[in-house]
Design a protein around this motif. Structure first.
Motif, PDB file in Angstrom:
ATOM      1  N   GLY A 393       0.776  -1.227   0.000  1.00  0.00           N
ATOM      2  CA  GLY A 393       0.000   0.000   0.000  1.00  0.00           C
ATOM      3  C   GLY A 393       0.811   1.282   0.000  1.00  0.00           C
ATOM      4  O   GLY A 393       0.260   2.364   0.197  1.00  0.00           O
ATOM      5  N   ASP A 410       4.524  -0.517   5.380  1.00  0.00           N
ATOM      6  CA  ASP A 410       3.179  -0.474   4.801  1.00  0.00           C
ATOM      7  C   ASP A 410       2.525   0.891   4.975  1.00  0.00           C
ATOM      8  O   ASP A 410       2.632   1.522   6.029  1.00  0.00           O
ATOM      9  CB  ASP A 410       2.285  -1.529   5.468  1.00  0.00           C
ATOM     10  N   GLY A 411       1.812   1.311   3.914  1.00  0.00           N
ATOM     11  CA  GLY A 411       0.953   2.483   4.002  1.00  0.00           C
ATOM     12  C   GLY A 411       1.631   3.830   3.947  1.00  0.00           C
ATOM     13  O   GLY A 411       0.977   4.863   4.081  1.00  0.00           O
ATOM     14  N   LYS A 428       4.881   4.646   8.690  1.00  0.00           N
ATOM     15  CA  LYS A 428       3.757   5.572   8.722  1.00  0.00           C
ATOM     16  C   LYS A 428       3.636   6.228  10.094  1.00  0.00           C
ATOM     17  O   LYS A 428       3.820   5.579  11.130  1.00  0.00           O
ATOM     18  CB  LYS A 428       2.493   4.773   8.383  1.00  0.00           C
ATOM     19  N   ASP A 432      -1.644   9.139  12.006  1.00  0.00           N
ATOM     20  CA  ASP A 432      -2.600   8.822  10.953  1.00  0.00           C
ATOM     21  C   ASP A 432      -3.579   7.741  11.399  1.00  0.00           C
ATOM     22  O   ASP A 432      -4.622   7.558  10.791  1.00  0.00           O
ATOM     23  CB  ASP A 432      -1.870   8.350   9.696  1.00  0.00           C
ATOM     24  N   ASP A 434      -3.981   3.652  13.038  1.00  0.00           N
ATOM     25  CA  ASP A 434      -4.088   2.333  12.424  1.00  0.00           C
ATOM     26  C   ASP A 434      -5.486   2.074  11.914  1.00  0.00           C
ATOM     27  O   ASP A 434      -5.711   1.268  11.027  1.00  0.00           O
ATOM     28  CB  ASP A 434      -3.705   1.240  13.444  1.00  0.00           C
ATOM     29  N   ASP A 436      -7.194   3.825  10.113  1.00  0.00           N
ATOM     30  CA  ASP A 436      -7.362   4.245   8.733  1.00  0.00           C
ATOM     31  C   ASP A 436      -6.833   3.228   7.745  1.00  0.00           C
ATOM     32  O   ASP A 436      -7.052   3.340   6.552  1.00  0.00           O
ATOM     33  CB  ASP A 436      -6.636   5.581   8.486  1.00  0.00           C
ATOM     34  N   ASP A 437      -6.117   2.250   8.244  1.00  0.00           N
ATOM     35  CA  ASP A 437      -5.517   1.240   7.367  1.00  0.00           C
ATOM     36  C   ASP A 437      -6.443   0.041   7.281  1.00  0.00           C
ATOM     37  O   ASP A 437      -6.562  -0.741   8.198  1.00  0.00           O
ATOM     38  CB  ASP A 437      -4.156   0.826   7.930  1.00  0.00           C
ATOM     39  N   ASP A 439      -6.298  -2.688   5.583  1.00  0.00           N
ATOM     40  CA  ASP A 439      -5.656  -3.991   5.633  1.00  0.00           C
ATOM     41  C   ASP A 439      -5.391  -4.404   7.070  1.00  0.00           C
ATOM     42  O   ASP A 439      -5.624  -5.552   7.450  1.00  0.00           O
ATOM     43  CB  ASP A 439      -4.326  -3.963   4.866  1.00  0.00           C
ATOM     44  N   GLU A 440      -4.900  -3.470   7.885  1.00  0.00           N
ATOM     45  CA  GLU A 440      -4.612  -3.814   9.266  1.00  0.00           C
ATOM     46  C   GLU A 440      -5.888  -4.076  10.044  1.00  0.00           C
ATOM     47  O   GLU A 440      -5.938  -4.924  10.925  1.00  0.00           O
ATOM     48  CB  GLU A 440      -3.810  -2.680   9.921  1.00  0.00           C
TER      49      GLU A 440
END
Length: 826
Positions: A393, A410-411, A428, A432, A434, A436-437, A439-440
């Motif tokens: 990502g 990632d990200g 990252k 921001d 986690d 917002d991710d 995938d996580e």
């Protein structure tokens, strides 16, 4: 009655379930920050998690029951096991995750936990969760069990493979000396060897030499990290709490103990492939080995651990078979490249010797070389990414340059118009969130479900373990984020959400394991040749040490990205500063004279390459000099014996091809294969002699005979030294520059050949929709200079070939200085 009992016992032995233990934790931070939120064993290599490659390796070896020992990110490991094809009914494998206690910080702690669980019932296979192997371990297990019938004290068999000093999967920072009994392969002594500071002597106990009339002292073995262990091995860890590392503590401790009286053996694998992804350099090396099909039958187009389907094209190019990959007609896909499904390569983009995950995008005019892009990476237009690992990502926006050795987690978003310094590590920002991710989020939800389903398999402290892991991660990220350099962050582009991880440092008062020392770790990271690391630091030794050791041992030695036994570890001082150094210089001069006489005899009497190599090896061992000196003499001997033909380029090519075909193999037969060094020495001799006009043709002949390959030429060309930096006098520097420009011309031909192949494949595809004749064969592409050579047989093109070859001295030098060529250079 006794005969019947013996038969029953034999049947029981044959039906015994073969167990394996996988240590899923790495117990180090060499992949940080890529492993901040996931364990190393779940990082993808060639688009399949490392753990799946390990499962494939064990299944191929006939293992039936696997215990996966994990602590960090245990919920992700359990989810990965559940989703693995090997967990499905009918596979013949039983995989059981075991979550260890939160006090597990070393492999030794994990082995003690295995003992506590009582899961081992017989001899078992011990591996790590980052193993890629096609070795059939069944034969090793059979030999181990047979040996135990006669030697009750035999408790472990270590699988090793022979290799040259510059084998790319051999760790330059972490190797070992094995002292073996040549008859039984019993390991009599084990000594770990770090790359920096280099270790020049192995200390072998005198009693070993007294008790064994013959021993093999081996520093040419790659430790495959595959061990066949008897059932009592975990109990020995339980009895000795100072055993942390399996090799440096356990194996060394057992072999040096006067109380244990246990024996350890080595199995030197003659066939097959096995290597561990224990650092980012080996990640790069093993990826290339997979793409080059050294791991067959575990290759991308067949038995891919991730279950993906790829088409194998010439030059070891692998494209996802589901027709979802979009390649522009003007893009260039180089050799040893894998492109995952739903990926897109835009106009004039170049992807060479790299792996792209699923749903990756490479923008127009961008270059991706020797890099690894995980799923969902977006590279904007006119970017350059070299020798780096890019997490899932990640977005790299337009006109951004990612220099060699970068790790981006990632990200992360980088750019636009950013330039990452070499070996930058980005992750990252926590701000921001986690959440917002996506995938996580998905991983966490899946992990939570897994925790509920498998609660009975995990002790009550599992939750605390994971909470502690999260606390550790948050604390580390908080500290990194609190110490950011605003000026450095500004260089990452206006849209970035990244934080920069600081380089590893060591306080002078702090005791650090030599293996994990930042200087030694440089030998284990992707893209670092460590050419500036010198063998001795005058400021770090006392005057007495300097007199007794440094002067006599150094010979002006320089550690240029290889271990102490490589051909570049010993270079003579240009101005000897004392009597010892003068004596060494005289010895080197004498050795060079002897080598010249030996080569003169070999050339004059027509010796075989093998016999000539044996004589040179004997001379080297007797004189105790570096391989570089031997290779230097061989190349000088070959170059000086090439006749300069006055009747055109065709006859000159034939003369060179004949000489290289006859004697070129000697360059590598002397040991320590190092093709980049071969090109360096060729340049040195041509630049300082009347053979300068022949440099390009000799290099082409070495390329045709597979003594050097395209990547080696590119690597040499990228070095500042190849342009004559630091070379004196100025006239010689100019000759170096001419050779360098000739190399640029050759690299341009490589690029044009790649483009021609793509056009040819597209034409074939247009002409025949059912074109499966050449794709998937794995035949190497015709080398560009081989085509040129073949075309010279046609009388109508001989004049054109001649003019092309002879132009190396003239106007063609300007070709390599074209702006586009320069942009590709690091």
């Amino acid at each position: 009655m006794s005969s019947s009992t013996g038969k029953e016992k034999l049947i029981t032995d044959e039906e015994e379930v073969l167990q394996a233990v996988i240590l899923a934790d790495s117990f180090n931070k060499r992949f940080k920050p890529l492993t901040t939120h996931k364990p190393r064993c779940l990082l993808p290599i060639c688009n399949a998690p490392l753990l799946d490659w390990t499962f494939e390796s064990l299944a191929l070896a006939g293992v039936q029951e696997i215990f996966v020992i994990c602590r960090s990110h245990a919920e992700l490991v359990k989810a990965a096991i559940k989703n693995s094809k090997w967990s499905k009914p009918g596979t013949g494998l039983k995989i059981v995750p075991i979550v260890t206690a939160k006090e597990t910080f070393t492999p030794g702690d994990a082995m003690r936990d295995i003992y506590t669980h009582g899961i081992i019932t017989s001899d078992f296979v011990l591996v790590t969760g980052d193993l890629v192997s096609n070795i059939r371990i069944g034969e090793v297990v059979r030999q181990h069990k047979e040996r135990r019938k006669t030697d009750k004290d035999a408790m472990m068999t270590m699988v090793v493979k022979q290799s040259g000093v510059n084998h790319r999967t051999r760790s330059k920072g972490d190797s070992a000396v094995f002292v073996l009994d040549p008859e039984t392969s019993q390991c009599l002594h084990y000594e770990a060897v770090t790359g920096y500071p280099p270790k020049k002597y192995a200390r072998i106990p005198r009693e070993i030499l007294n008790e064994h009339p013959e021993v093999d002292i081996r520093n040419d073995l790659i430790d495959c990290s595959i061990d066949i262990c008897s059932v009592e091995v975990p109990s020995l860890f339980q009895d000795n709490f100072d055993y942390g590392d399996i090799r440096r503590d356990f194996v060394h401790g057992v072999l040096t103990s006067d109380l244990l009286m246990k024996n350890i053996y080595c199995y030197i694998a003659k066939e097959g492939y096995a290597a561990r992804v224990k650092d980012t350099r080996s990640f790069d090396s093993i990826s290339k080995d997979i793409l080059s099909r050294w791991t067959f039958p575990l290759v991308p187009d067949d038995n891919h651990p991730g279950g993906h389907s790829y088409e194998h094209l010439r030059g070891n190019k692998y494209i996802a078979k589901d027709n979802s990959v979009i390649l522009s007609r003007t893009c260039k896909i180089g050799n040893n490249t894998l492109i995952g499904s739903k990926s897109q390569i835009a106009d004039n983009a170049q992807v060479t010797a790299s792996v792209l995950g699923q749903r990756c995008t490479v923008g127009a005019g961008s270059i991706v070389r020797n890099s690894y892009l995980f799923d969902g990476v977006v590279i904007g237009p006119n970017c350059v990414v070299e020798h780096s690992i890019i997490g899932s990502g990640v977005q790299i926006k337009e006109r951004t340059r990612v220099e060699r050795g970068c790790l981006i987690a990632d990200g992360v978003v980088v750019g636009p118009h950013a330039r990452l310094a070499p070996f930058s590590r980005l992750s990252k920002r926590r701000s921001d969130g986690d959440e917002d991710d996506e995938d996580e989020d998905d991983d966490q939800e899946q992990a939570d479900e897994e925790d509920e389903e498998d609660e009975e398999d995990n002790e009550s402290d599992d939750g605390d373990d994971e909470d502690e892991d999260e606390d550790e991660v948050d604390s580390e990220l908080e500290e990194v984020e609190a110490n950011q350099d605003a000026e450095a962050l500004a260089k990452l582009g206006s849209d970035t959400n990244a934080i920069i991880w600081p380089p590893s440092t060591v306080n002078e008062d702090e005791e650090v394991d030599e293996l994990e020392h930042p200087d030694n770790q440089r030998l284990m990271r992707i893209g670092d040749n460590a050419s500036d690391l010198v063998l001795s630091d005058a400021g770090s030794v006392t005057s007495s040490e300097s007199e007794s050791e440094s002067d006599s041992d150094s010979d002006g030695e320089r550690f240029e990205g290889s271990n102490p036994s490589s051909s570049t570890t010993s270079l003579p001082l240009s101005t000897p500063s004392n009597l010892v150094a003068q004596a060494d210089s005289a010895a080197i001069s004498e050795f060079q004279q002897e080598v010249k006489q030996s080569l003169d005899r070999a050339f004059a009497e027509g010796h075989s390459v093998d016999n000539a190599a044996v004589e040179l090896k004997t001379l080297r061992m007797a004189s105790n000099v570096s391989l570089r000196l031997v290779r230097d003499a061989v190349i000088a001997g070959i170059v000086s014996r090439i006749k300069i033909m006055g009747d055109g380029a065709i006859s000159q090519r034939k003369e060179i091809a004949s000489m290289i075909a006859r004697w070129g193999g000697l360059i590598d037969k002397i040991g320590g294969v190092d093709p980049v060094e071969t090109v360096e020495l060729l340049q040195e001799h041509c630049a300082s002699s009347d053979r300068l006009p022949l440099f390009g043709q000799i290099l082409a002949a070495l390329y045709q005979d597979d003594i050097v390959d395209e990547d080696d030429i590119r690597a040499w060309h990228a070095k500042p030294e190849s342009q004559g930096e630091g070379v004196k006098p100025t006239s010689l520097q100019e000759n170096y520059k001419k050779c360098w420009v000739t190399g640029a011309h050759m690299i341009k031909q490589f690029d044009e050949q790649d483009s021609d192949e793509e056009s040819e494949e597209e034409s074939e595809a247009d002409a025949d929709d059912d074109d499966d004749g050449e794709s998937g064969t794995g035949n190497p592409a015709v080398k560009p200079l081989e085509r040129e050579h073949n075309s010279s047989k046609d009388a109508s093109s001989s004049e054109e070939d001649s003019s092309e070859e002879t132009s190396n001295e003239g106007d063609e030098y300007s070709t390599g200085e074209d702006g586009s060529e320069q942009d590709d250079l690091p």
